[in-house]
Write a protein that holds these residues in place. Structure first.
Motif, PDB file in Angstrom:
ATOM      1  N   ALA A  46       0.831  -1.197   0.000  1.00 54.22           N
ATOM      2  CA  ALA A  46       0.000   0.000   0.000  1.00 54.22           C
ATOM      3  C   ALA A  46       0.868   1.251   0.000  1.00 54.22           C
ATOM      4  O   ALA A  46       2.042   1.209   0.354  1.00 54.22           O
ATOM      5  CB  ALA A  46      -0.912  -0.002   1.223  1.00 54.22           C
ATOM      6  N   CYS A  47       0.263   2.359  -0.380  1.00 55.93           N
ATOM      7  CA  CYS A  47       0.995   3.619  -0.508  1.00 55.93           C
ATOM      8  C   CYS A  47       1.038   4.416   0.799  1.00 55.93           C
ATOM      9  O   CYS A  47       0.132   4.306   1.630  1.00 55.93           O
ATOM     10  CB  CYS A  47       0.359   4.492  -1.592  1.00 55.93           C
ATOM     11  N   GLU A  48       2.088   5.212   0.924  1.00 54.77           N
ATOM     12  CA  GLU A  48       2.213   6.207   1.970  1.00 54.77           C
ATOM     13  C   GLU A  48       2.831   7.453   1.341  1.00 54.77           C
ATOM     14  O   GLU A  48       3.428   7.377   0.267  1.00 54.77           O
ATOM     15  CB  GLU A  48       3.099   5.714   3.109  1.00 54.77           C
ATOM     16  N   VAL A  49       2.684   8.583   2.025  1.00 50.20           N
ATOM     17  CA  VAL A  49       3.196   9.822   1.450  1.00 50.20           C
ATOM     18  C   VAL A  49       4.502  10.279   2.074  1.00 50.20           C
ATOM     19  O   VAL A  49       5.171  11.165   1.549  1.00 50.20           O
ATOM     20  CB  VAL A  49       2.152  10.960   1.545  1.00 50.20           C
ATOM     21  N   SER A  50       4.890   9.684   3.190  1.00 49.71           N
ATOM     22  CA  SER A  50       6.126  10.097   3.850  1.00 49.71           C
ATOM     23  C   SER A  50       7.311   9.357   3.268  1.00 49.71           C
ATOM     24  O   SER A  50       7.278   8.142   3.098  1.00 49.71           O
ATOM     25  CB  SER A  50       6.044   9.830   5.341  1.00 49.71           C
ATOM     26  N   SER A  51       8.385  10.079   3.014  1.00 47.45           N
ATOM     27  CA  SER A  51       9.585   9.438   2.475  1.00 47.45           C
ATOM     28  C   SER A  51      10.182   8.449   3.470  1.00 47.45           C
ATOM     29  O   SER A  51      10.886   7.513   3.058  1.00 47.45           O
ATOM     30  CB  SER A  51      10.618  10.497   2.103  1.00 47.45           C
ATOM     31  N   TYR A  52       9.875   8.603   4.738  1.00 54.94           N
ATOM     32  CA  TYR A  52      10.427   7.697   5.740  1.00 54.94           C
ATOM     33  C   TYR A  52       9.840   6.288   5.621  1.00 54.94           C
ATOM     34  O   TYR A  52      10.389   5.336   6.171  1.00 54.94           O
ATOM     35  CB  TYR A  52      10.178   8.241   7.145  1.00 54.94           C
ATOM     36  N   ASP A  53       8.719   6.176   4.919  1.00 56.30           N
ATOM     37  CA  ASP A  53       8.059   4.881   4.761  1.00 56.30           C
ATOM     38  C   ASP A  53       8.550   4.111   3.543  1.00 56.30           C
ATOM     39  O   ASP A  53       7.992   3.066   3.212  1.00 56.30           O
ATOM     40  CB  ASP A  53       6.550   5.078   4.667  1.00 56.30           C
ATOM     41  N   TYR A  54       9.553   4.623   2.869  1.00 60.28           N
ATOM     42  CA  TYR A  54      10.095   3.986   1.676  1.00 60.28           C
ATOM     43  C   TYR A  54      11.475   3.443   1.955  1.00 60.28           C
ATOM     44  O   TYR A  54      12.250   4.051   2.693  1.00 60.28           O
ATOM     45  CB  TYR A  54      10.113   4.971   0.502  1.00 60.28           C
ATOM     46  N   ARG A  55      11.764   2.318   1.339  1.00 59.50           N
ATOM     47  CA  ARG A  55      12.990   1.597   1.732  1.00 59.50           C
ATOM     48  C   ARG A  55      14.151   1.794   0.776  1.00 59.50           C
ATOM     49  O   ARG A  55      15.240   2.139   1.194  1.00 59.50           O
ATOM     50  CB  ARG A  55      12.672   0.103   1.856  1.00 59.50           C
ATOM     51  N   ASP A  56      13.923   1.542  -0.486  1.00 60.81           N
ATOM     52  CA  ASP A  56      15.013   1.598  -1.462  1.00 60.81           C
ATOM     53  C   ASP A  56      14.785   2.769  -2.396  1.00 60.81           C
ATOM     54  O   ASP A  56      13.654   2.988  -2.854  1.00 60.81           O
ATOM     55  CB  ASP A  56      15.076   0.300  -2.284  1.00 60.81           C
ATOM     56  N   TRP A  57      15.862   3.473  -2.722  1.00 61.89           N
ATOM     57  CA  TRP A  57      15.776   4.680  -3.525  1.00 61.89           C
ATOM     58  C   TRP A  57      16.713   4.637  -4.711  1.00 61.89           C
ATOM     59  O   TRP A  57      17.820   4.078  -4.619  1.00 61.89           O
ATOM     60  CB  TRP A  57      16.144   5.897  -2.664  1.00 61.89           C
ATOM     61  N   GLY A  58      16.277   5.253  -5.796  1.00 60.37           N
ATOM     62  CA  GLY A  58      17.181   5.469  -6.911  1.00 60.37           C
ATOM     63  C   GLY A  58      18.024   6.713  -6.685  1.00 60.37           C
ATOM     64  O   GLY A  58      17.867   7.403  -5.670  1.00 60.37           O
ATOM     65  N   ARG A  59      18.889   7.012  -7.642  1.00 54.89           N
ATOM     66  CA  ARG A  59      19.777   8.167  -7.511  1.00 54.89           C
ATOM     67  C   ARG A  59      19.154   9.458  -8.044  1.00 54.89           C
ATOM     68  O   ARG A  59      19.712  10.543  -7.826  1.00 54.89           O
ATOM     69  CB  ARG A  59      21.090   7.894  -8.234  1.00 54.89           C
ATOM     70  N   GLY A  60      18.059   9.326  -8.731  1.00 50.90           N
ATOM     71  CA  GLY A  60      17.346  10.505  -9.189  1.00 50.90           C
ATOM     72  C   GLY A  60      17.634  10.875 -10.626  1.00 50.90           C
ATOM     73  O   GLY A  60      18.669  10.495 -11.196  1.00 50.90           O
ATOM     74  N   THR A  61      16.706  11.626 -11.206  1.00 47.11           N
ATOM     75  CA  THR A  61      16.874  12.167 -12.548  1.00 47.11           C
ATOM     76  C   THR A  61      16.408  13.623 -12.534  1.00 47.11           C
ATOM     77  O   THR A  61      15.372  13.949 -11.951  1.00 47.11           O
ATOM     78  CB  THR A  61      16.104  11.329 -13.598  1.00 47.11           C
TER      79      THR A  61
END
Length: 125
Positions: A104-119
């Motif tokens: 399920a979705c959440e809006v806080s970045s703290y609830d996300y585990r793995d991240w890309g480097r960005g574009t």
């Protein structure tokens, strides 16, 4: 090793469109919700959109509703962010992230585990 790689950013004029992609490897991507965030210079990372594991439910930050569309192709382990009617205020580095092990979705970045480097997305006047 879990890896998320964003692509599709660039320079576009106001009113134009871009399609971002987030390609995942090293995890059962189709089981988890995935979100897009952005960070403008001097600002904190902010929620943009999220899609549940099966793509049935999507959520958007108010300023992008009606302009951005998040979607996913689980067969290709990829999530997309179609951005239309881009505005100068959309200029930022865009990141994708997964909510492993949650679907399920959440809006806080703290609830996300793995991240890309960005574009980088830059919208000119």
């Amino acid at each position: 090793q879990v890896q998320l790689v964003e692509s599709g950013g660039g320079l576009v004029q106001a009113g134009g469109s871009l399609r971002l992609s987030c390609a995942a490897s090293g995890l059962a991507f189709s089981n988890y919700a995935v979100g897009w965030f952005r960070q403008a210079p001097g600002k904190e990372r902010a929620f943009v959109a999220c899609i549940t594991w099966n793509g049935i439910s999507t959520y958007y930050e108010d300023s992008v509703k009606g302009r951005f569309t998040i979607s996913r192709d689980n067969a290709k382990n990829t999530v997309f962010l179609q951005m239309n009617s881009l505005q100068e205020e959309d200029t930022a580095v865009y990141y994708c992230a997964d909510r492993r092990p949650y679907s399920a979705c959440e809006v806080s970045s703290y609830d996300y585990r793995d991240w890309g480097r960005g574009t980088q997305v830059t919208v000119s006047p």
